[in-house]
Design a protein around this motif. Structure first.
Motif, PDB file in Angstrom:
ATOM      1  N   LEU A  16      33.535  93.210  37.467  1.00  0.00           N
ATOM      2  CA  LEU A  16      33.960  91.963  38.105  1.00  0.00           C
ATOM      3  C   LEU A  16      32.956  90.895  37.734  1.00  0.00           C
ATOM      4  O   LEU A  16      31.750  91.100  37.871  1.00  0.00           O
ATOM      5  N   LEU A  21      34.847  88.106  46.011  1.00  0.00           N
ATOM      6  CA  LEU A  21      36.168  88.734  46.044  1.00  0.00           C
ATOM      7  C   LEU A  21      36.737  88.356  47.396  1.00  0.00           C
ATOM      8  O   LEU A  21      36.349  88.895  48.433  1.00  0.00           O
ATOM      9  N   THR A  26      41.757  87.686  45.257  1.00  0.00           N
ATOM     10  CA  THR A  26      42.183  89.069  45.472  1.00  0.00           C
ATOM     11  C   THR A  26      43.550  89.374  44.867  1.00  0.00           C
ATOM     12  O   THR A  26      43.727  90.450  44.291  1.00  0.00           O
ATOM     13  N   PHE A  29      42.938  90.102  41.306  1.00  0.00           N
ATOM     14  CA  PHE A  29      42.202  91.362  41.209  1.00  0.00           C
ATOM     15  C   PHE A  29      43.155  92.543  41.359  1.00  0.00           C
ATOM     16  O   PHE A  29      43.150  93.467  40.544  1.00  0.00           O
ATOM     17  N   ILE A  51      29.392  90.579  42.565  1.00  0.00           N
ATOM     18  CA  ILE A  51      30.019  90.163  43.826  1.00  0.00           C
ATOM     19  C   ILE A  51      28.968  90.037  44.919  1.00  0.00           C
ATOM     20  O   ILE A  51      28.348  91.020  45.311  1.00  0.00           O
ATOM     21  N   GLY A  58      39.460  90.585  50.257  1.00  0.00           N
ATOM     22  CA  GLY A  58      38.852  91.355  49.185  1.00  0.00           C
ATOM     23  C   GLY A  58      38.708  92.819  49.559  1.00  0.00           C
ATOM     24  O   GLY A  58      38.996  93.710  48.754  1.00  0.00           O
TER      25      GLY A  58
END
Length: 103
Positions: A16, A21, A26, A29, A51, A58
């Motif tokens: 990442l 996040l 999200t 992701f 992160i 997240g």
């Protein structure tokens, strides 16, 4: 958002690159992780060292991906920032064997 590397032994290392996040990223992701799984990734190391902030969205995204992976393979979370680790500890997610905060 995610850099991908495939090792010779079939392990996917996903990194990442954002420092958060949260609700804003999200969905992307989750979509990226779902695509990786659909494309055959069954052994994934998710490097979360960038992160520094994780909100409930997240965390929910991570739980969703962990559940999706559990019947087909392994997803290991590594490199958890102390703030993120605290969130995992408060929610007892740090007790999952798929989390290795110090790697």
């Amino acid at each position: 958002m995610i850099k991908s590397e495939l090792l010779e032994d079939g392990i996917h290392i996903l990194t990442l690159v954002d420092n958060r996040l949260d609700a804003a990223n999200t969905p992307q992701f989750r979509e990226t992780m779902t695509d990786q799984i659909k494309n055959g990734a069954s052994r994934i190391i998710l490097d979360m060292s960038a992160i520094q902030f994780l909100d409930s969205s997240g965390l929910g995204g991570l739980v969703s991906v962990l559940k999706r992976m559990s019947p087909i393979g392994d997803l290991v979370l590594v490199g958890l920032h102390p703030n993120v680790l605290k969130t995992f500890q408060l929610t007892k997610m740090d007790r999952k064997r798929s989390i290795n905060p110090t790697c």
